[in-house]
Design a protein around this motif. Sequence first.
Motif, PDB file in Angstrom:
ATOM      1  N   GLU A   1      31.836  37.293  40.130  1.00  0.00           N
ATOM      2  CA  GLU A   1      31.815  37.377  38.676  1.00  0.00           C
ATOM      3  C   GLU A   1      32.246  36.041  38.066  1.00  0.00           C
ATOM      4  O   GLU A   1      33.275  35.475  38.442  1.00  0.00           O
ATOM      5  CB  GLU A   1      32.751  38.487  38.194  1.00  0.00           C
ATOM      6  N   ALA A   2      31.449  35.549  37.142  1.00  0.00           N
ATOM      7  CA  ALA A   2      31.771  34.283  36.481  1.00  0.00           C
ATOM      8  C   ALA A   2      32.896  34.492  35.474  1.00  0.00           C
ATOM      9  O   ALA A   2      32.970  35.529  34.815  1.00  0.00           O
ATOM     10  CB  ALA A   2      30.543  33.715  35.789  1.00  0.00           C
ATOM     11  N   ALA A   3      33.766  33.492  35.362  1.00  0.00           N
ATOM     12  CA  ALA A   3      34.892  33.588  34.443  1.00  0.00           C
ATOM     13  C   ALA A   3      34.945  32.418  33.465  1.00  0.00           C
ATOM     14  O   ALA A   3      35.631  32.482  32.458  1.00  0.00           O
ATOM     15  CB  ALA A   3      36.202  33.655  35.231  1.00  0.00           C
ATOM     16  N   ARG A   4      34.217  31.355  33.766  1.00  0.00           N
ATOM     17  CA  ARG A   4      34.262  30.163  32.930  1.00  0.00           C
ATOM     18  C   ARG A   4      33.024  29.306  33.183  1.00  0.00           C
ATOM     19  O   ARG A   4      32.173  29.674  33.981  1.00  0.00           O
ATOM     20  CB  ARG A   4      35.539  29.361  33.224  1.00  0.00           C
ATOM     21  N   GLN A   5      32.957  28.185  32.502  1.00  0.00           N
ATOM     22  CA  GLN A   5      31.849  27.255  32.684  1.00  0.00           C
ATOM     23  C   GLN A   5      32.303  26.058  33.520  1.00  0.00           C
ATOM     24  O   GLN A   5      33.391  25.529  33.321  1.00  0.00           O
ATOM     25  CB  GLN A   5      31.340  26.760  31.324  1.00  0.00           C
ATOM     26  N   ASP A   6      31.444  25.675  34.452  1.00  0.00           N
ATOM     27  CA  ASP A   6      31.682  24.448  35.215  1.00  0.00           C
ATOM     28  C   ASP A   6      30.728  23.397  34.666  1.00  0.00           C
ATOM     29  O   ASP A   6      29.520  23.642  34.563  1.00  0.00           O
ATOM     30  CB  ASP A   6      31.425  24.686  36.702  1.00  0.00           C
TER      31      ASP A   6
ATOM     32  N   PHE B   1      23.986  16.971  33.261  1.00  0.00           N
ATOM     33  CA  PHE B   1      24.608  17.325  31.984  1.00  0.00           C
ATOM     34  C   PHE B   1      24.292  18.773  31.608  1.00  0.00           C
ATOM     35  O   PHE B   1      23.687  19.064  30.580  1.00  0.00           O
ATOM     36  CB  PHE B   1      24.191  16.354  30.868  1.00  0.00           C
ATOM     37  N   ILE B   2      24.708  19.675  32.497  1.00  0.00           N
ATOM     38  CA  ILE B   2      24.558  21.110  32.271  1.00  0.00           C
ATOM     39  C   ILE B   2      25.913  21.787  32.459  1.00  0.00           C
ATOM     40  O   ILE B   2      26.800  21.263  33.137  1.00  0.00           O
ATOM     41  CB  ILE B   2      23.535  21.747  33.233  1.00  0.00           C
ATOM     42  N   SER B   3      26.058  22.951  31.843  1.00  0.00           N
ATOM     43  CA  SER B   3      27.233  23.789  32.078  1.00  0.00           C
ATOM     44  C   SER B   3      26.744  25.060  32.762  1.00  0.00           C
ATOM     45  O   SER B   3      25.761  25.671  32.331  1.00  0.00           O
ATOM     46  CB  SER B   3      27.949  24.122  30.766  1.00  0.00           C
ATOM     47  N   VAL B   4      27.404  25.435  33.849  1.00  0.00           N
ATOM     48  CA  VAL B   4      26.932  26.562  34.657  1.00  0.00           C
ATOM     49  C   VAL B   4      28.014  27.630  34.755  1.00  0.00           C
ATOM     50  O   VAL B   4      29.209  27.320  34.750  1.00  0.00           O
ATOM     51  CB  VAL B   4      26.525  26.092  36.075  1.00  0.00           C
TER      52      VAL B   4
ATOM     53  N   THR C   1      35.388  26.948  40.461  1.00  0.00           N
ATOM     54  CA  THR C   1      35.680  25.891  39.496  1.00  0.00           C
ATOM     55  C   THR C   1      36.880  25.068  39.942  1.00  0.00           C
ATOM     56  O   THR C   1      36.868  23.834  39.871  1.00  0.00           O
ATOM     57  CB  THR C   1      35.949  26.488  38.102  1.00  0.00           C
ATOM     58  N   ASP C   2      37.910  25.748  40.421  1.00  0.00           N
ATOM     59  CA  ASP C   2      39.109  25.039  40.870  1.00  0.00           C
ATOM     60  C   ASP C   2      38.832  24.186  42.106  1.00  0.00           C
ATOM     61  O   ASP C   2      39.342  23.064  42.226  1.00  0.00           O
ATOM     62  CB  ASP C   2      40.227  26.036  41.170  1.00  0.00           C
ATOM     63  N   LEU C   3      38.027  24.703  43.025  1.00  0.00           N
ATOM     64  CA  LEU C   3      37.717  23.952  44.242  1.00  0.00           C
ATOM     65  C   LEU C   3      36.897  22.697  43.945  1.00  0.00           C
ATOM     66  O   LEU C   3      36.917  21.733  44.714  1.00  0.00           O
ATOM     67  CB  LEU C   3      36.957  24.836  45.232  1.00  0.00           C
ATOM     68  N   LEU C   4      36.193  22.708  42.819  1.00  0.00           N
ATOM     69  CA  LEU C   4      35.309  21.585  42.482  1.00  0.00           C
ATOM     70  C   LEU C   4      35.870  20.663  41.402  1.00  0.00           C
ATOM     71  O   LEU C   4      35.221  19.678  41.038  1.00  0.00           O
ATOM     72  CB  LEU C   4      33.954  22.128  42.009  1.00  0.00           C
ATOM     73  N   LYS C   5      37.051  20.943  40.911  1.00  0.00           N
ATOM     74  CA  LYS C   5      37.537  20.239  39.722  1.00  0.00           C
ATOM     75  C   LYS C   5      37.688  18.733  39.912  1.00  0.00           C
ATOM     76  O   LYS C   5      37.598  17.973  38.941  1.00  0.00           O
ATOM     77  CB  LYS C   5      38.856  20.845  39.252  1.00  0.00           C
ATOM     78  N   ASN C   6      37.897  18.300  41.144  1.00  0.00           N
ATOM     79  CA  ASN C   6      38.062  16.860  41.382  1.00  0.00           C
ATOM     80  C   ASN C   6      36.839  16.217  42.028  1.00  0.00           C
ATOM     81  O   ASN C   6      36.906  15.067  42.477  1.00  0.00           O
ATOM     82  CB  ASN C   6      39.295  16.617  42.257  1.00  0.00           C
ATOM     83  N   GLU C   7      35.727  16.966  42.063  1.00  0.00           N
ATOM     84  CA  GLU C   7      34.494  16.450  42.656  1.00  0.00           C
ATOM     85  C   GLU C   7      33.638  15.785  41.581  1.00  0.00           C
ATOM     86  O   GLU C   7      33.202  16.438  40.644  1.00  0.00           O
ATOM     87  CB  GLU C   7      33.704  17.584  43.323  1.00  0.00           C
TER      88      GLU C   7
ATOM     89  N   LEU D   1      30.889  22.871  47.572  1.00  0.00           N
ATOM     90  CA  LEU D   1      31.589  24.139  47.386  1.00  0.00           C
ATOM     91  C   LEU D   1      31.528  25.002  48.640  1.00  0.00           C
ATOM     92  O   LEU D   1      32.541  25.580  49.071  1.00  0.00           O
ATOM     93  CB  LEU D   1      30.990  24.886  46.187  1.00  0.00           C
ATOM     94  N   LYS D   2      30.356  25.097  49.255  1.00  0.00           N
ATOM     95  CA  LYS D   2      30.213  25.915  50.463  1.00  0.00           C
ATOM     96  C   LYS D   2      31.125  25.392  51.574  1.00  0.00           C
ATOM     97  O   LYS D   2      31.755  26.171  52.302  1.00  0.00           O
ATOM     98  CB  LYS D   2      28.759  25.911  50.939  1.00  0.00           C
ATOM     99  N   LYS D   3      31.208  24.082  51.704  1.00  0.00           N
ATOM    100  CA  LYS D   3      32.077  23.493  52.726  1.00  0.00           C
ATOM    101  C   LYS D   3      33.545  23.797  52.433  1.00  0.00           C
ATOM    102  O   LYS D   3      34.320  24.105  53.343  1.00  0.00           O
ATOM    103  CB  LYS D   3      31.855  21.978  52.798  1.00  0.00           C
TER     104      LYS D   3
END
Length: 209
Positions: free
Chosen positions: A30-35, A55-58, A65-71, A83-85
Amino acid sequence: MSVKNYQKFYQPLNAVHSADFNRCIYCGCEAARQDFIPPIKFIHDWQDGHLQADFISVPACNECTDLLKNENNATLEPRITVLKKRLAEKYKKAIRVFNHWSMEEIEEMDAAFQISLKGGMRLGKETLSRLQFAGFDYEVNGSITRVAKPQREVFKVFDEEFSSFREALAFASATYKIKKSRLSQLYFDNDESFDRAIEAFHGLVEGNP
């Protein structure tokens, strides 16, 4: 850095089918926010237009989102790969429990150990489902992208075929009398081949190089 000040630079990615509404694009939860792609914190690296950026929001779940925040990825596909890794690494112990244990084996353990292993089984199964999630058809600014269904993965043990690593491992372990943990290690050490893993095991047992 205020998100609101930069949202205008991003086009929303929306699911085409209602079954996928409010679903994380990365793992299917379930989505909770935009990345934001690229992340707003890195937007100035990409705004000059010299490098490709979506330049999209997904839609995304909190964990992805947290796992990708510094990518600092500016396009969707590399972000999915990372993300999969990250998920696989974070839950590798749970995945190992799911692949290596059966409910029959767990039922033979004492109560405290059963609780721990059953929890690991559930988490491992859920994680594999998230890792196998292939995304969904989506629309960005009127343009629709169709996501191909993933091909059915087949795991072979000589002439036998299985739809999951877990099933193949259980069969090979029982048939060729090799502990699952050892066979799993040999599988990944031998180009992810059960045939080569089994041959390597017997070569080691028989003293062949």
